[in-house]
Design an enzyme around this catalytic site. Structure first.
Site, PDB file in Angstrom:
ATOM      1  N   THR A  86     -54.169 -32.879   8.375  1.00 33.54           N
ATOM      2  CA  THR A  86     -55.033 -32.964   9.534  1.00 33.54           C
ATOM      3  C   THR A  86     -54.020 -32.217  10.709  1.00 33.54           C
ATOM      4  O   THR A  86     -53.465 -33.081  11.402  1.00 33.54           O
ATOM      5  CB  THR A  86     -54.930 -34.478   9.985  1.00 33.54           C
ATOM      6  OG1 THR A  86     -53.676 -35.158   9.948  1.00 33.54           O
ATOM      7  CG2 THR A  86     -56.229 -35.381   9.198  1.00 33.54           C
ATOM      8  N   ARG A 154     -41.024 -41.226   5.182  1.00 34.38           N
ATOM      9  CA  ARG A 154     -40.049 -40.465   5.404  1.00 34.38           C
ATOM     10  C   ARG A 154     -39.835 -39.218   4.402  1.00 34.38           C
ATOM     11  O   ARG A 154     -39.556 -39.819   3.478  1.00 34.38           O
ATOM     12  CB  ARG A 154     -38.805 -40.952   5.919  1.00 34.38           C
ATOM     13  CG  ARG A 154     -38.724 -42.215   6.874  1.00 34.38           C
ATOM     14  CD  ARG A 154     -37.524 -42.688   7.177  1.00 34.38           C
ATOM     15  NE  ARG A 154     -37.264 -43.646   6.038  1.00 34.38           N
ATOM     16  CZ  ARG A 154     -36.286 -43.986   5.630  1.00 34.38           C
ATOM     17  NH1 ARG A 154     -35.203 -44.031   6.167  1.00 34.38           N
ATOM     18  NH2 ARG A 154     -36.122 -44.922   4.401  1.00 34.38           N
ATOM     19  N   CYS A 263     -44.975 -34.698  10.986  1.00 31.55           N
ATOM     20  CA  CYS A 263     -45.479 -35.589  11.941  1.00 31.55           C
ATOM     21  C   CYS A 263     -45.294 -35.789  13.357  1.00 31.55           C
ATOM     22  O   CYS A 263     -46.297 -35.676  14.102  1.00 31.55           O
ATOM     23  CB  CYS A 263     -44.960 -37.025  11.260  1.00 31.55           C
ATOM     24  SG  CYS A 263     -45.368 -37.146   9.489  1.00 31.55           S
TER      25      CYS A 263
END
Length: 445
Positions: A86, A154, A263
């Site tokens: 995305t 992570r 992110c």
């Protein structure tokens, strides 16, 4: 449980493999045939510690398969996870949901009536409802459930994060979806992992809010490091002093050249766009992104200033180019802005990174890659430690000094004690620590 993971990238591959390790039967789907062929042969497209071993073990056990055939895999699935990219949409910064919606259409057409479709990708608020609407449009006769189950992995620690998470967030709007997700995550109940069930919109906000808060902590400590330099304080002691407060915590209070990765930059931007669309100004998140956007440029100028005000004709050795250690991910890495900026100022760049070169080559030109850090710094006018890989934490300082043309070592991750560097005869500069701090007392560990 029969689980299908749509998308065999970072999130899909790690999540699917870990579900298989839980004992579920998993098929990871990808539209790229070459990726699937490599995975079937045990060739992992990303660097993530421990992932190759886990993939091999679960393939051998028959619990993990890879395929390009979405329809066949979905037809017998209890749950189908959407784990596609995305990225930020060009022009407005909104998350691009093209692949999410395409996957939803394909899943709805093939899924059995009792299937649960789960958004694993990081998606804006309202996406689960839109996926549900797509499913009703494509397969109005089916009773498909749609849930939200954001990931909190992570890079570099993804296996541990999945197997021993702080919590699992599940956004559901019906009992069937809740029942299926509880069954999927039941292996974590042995460790009493909190399973937090909310509505879908809340789960979607939790993901973005968590990443935004961590980004804020990073930008905050970077600004505090500037203050420490101005007043002669030590930012590492400040971070420890405030981090020992349980209300604050010690994580993400490490100053550096700014956050990057797949992110934080993307998710803070998407959150801000969602907030603006709903008439809600998120001033703190806005400030954090602005601080981060300027941080890299400030570090570029710092290095130039420490090199005497000009790097024209000088050689800069860059140690570490990925956005963080233990990954080969170059997305939004500070080096992507900093290396070209030094080159534009006339510098010659040599670089070393234990895993990043394969991906970095597509971003950089005229960078001389070294096989080890000592080769990178030979004849350099300055060494800049940009990513805190373990391989760079215990360098032979006498050898470093001998290899450098000028004994200038700029540590943008505060890896080394200043007194050790100066004892080795290096001109050492770090972030937020006064030059006099060789004898400074640290707070108790």
């Amino acid at each position: 449980m029969q689980i299908v993971m749509i998308g065999s990238g970072y999130v899909g591959l790690v999540s699917g493999t870990c579900f298989a390790e839980f004992g579920h039967n998993v098929v990871c789907i990808d539209s790229n045939a070459a990726v699937i062929e490599n995975l079937q042969a045990g060739i992992i497209p990303i660097f993530e510690p421990g992932l190759d071993t886990l993939v091999t073990r679960n393939i051998s056990a028959g619990r993990l398969r890879f395929s390009t055939d979405t329809a066949s895999a979905v037809a017998v699935a209890n749950a189908v996870f959407i784990a596609v990219g995305t990225p930020s949409r060009r022009g407005d910064g909104h998350a691009d949901l093209t692949h999410v919606y395409a996957a939803a259409r394909e899943i709805a057409a093939a899924a059995p009536d009792d299937c649960v479709i789960v958004d694993k990708s990081t998606v804006p608020v309202g996406t689960a409802r839109e996926v549900e609407a797509i499913c009703r449009e494509v397969a109005p006769h089916k009773q498909l459930s749609v849930a939200s189950n954001p990931e909190f992995l992570r890079e570099g620690s993804a296996i541990e994060d999945f197997m021993r998470p702080d919590r699992v967030i599940c956004g559901v709007d019906d009992p069937k979806a809740e029942s299926v997700l509880r069954a999927i995550y039941r292996p974590l109940s042995l460790r009493e992992t909190p399973l937090v069930f909310t509505d879908r919109e809340t789960a979607e906000v939790i993901k973005y809010a968590a990443n935004a808060f961590l980004a804020i902590k990073i930008s905050f400590i970077n600004e505090i490091s500037d203050l420490c330099e101005a007043v002669g304080a030590n930012v590492q002691d400040v971070a420890k002093g405030i981090g020992l407060d349980k209300r604050i915590g010690s994580k993400f209070l490490h100053p550096g050249p700014g956050y990057g990765g797949s992110c934080f930059p993307k998710d803070t931007l998407a959150l801000l766009q969602t907030a603006r669309s709903n008439g809600v100004p998120l001033k703190i998140v806005t400030a954090a992104t602005e601080v981060n956007n300027t941080r890299k440029g400030e570090m570029v100028e710092r290095v130039i200033r420490l090199c005497g005000g000009s790097v024209a004709g000088k050689k800069i050795a860059v140690l570490g180019v990925t956005f963080k250690p233990n990954t080969d991910d170059m997305r939004e890495a500070p080096s992507l802005m900093m290396i070209p900026a030094w080159q534009a100022a006339g510098a010659q760049i040599s670089a070393f990174d234990p895993q990043g070169r394969g991906h970095a080559d597509q971003y950089f030109s005229q960078v001389n890659w070294a096989n080890d850090p000592y080769e990178a710094i030979v004849g350099a006018d300055a060494a800049v430690l940009l990513t805190e890989w373990n391989e760079l934490r215990a360098l032979d300082l006498a050898k470093v000094k001998a290899q450098l043309k000028s004994p200038l070592f700029i540590d943008l991750r505060n890896v080394y004690p200043p007194e050790d560097m100066r004892s080795a005869g290096l001109q050492y500069h770090s972030i937020g620590r006064p030059y006099r701090d060789a004898g400074a007392r640290s707070l108790p560990a």
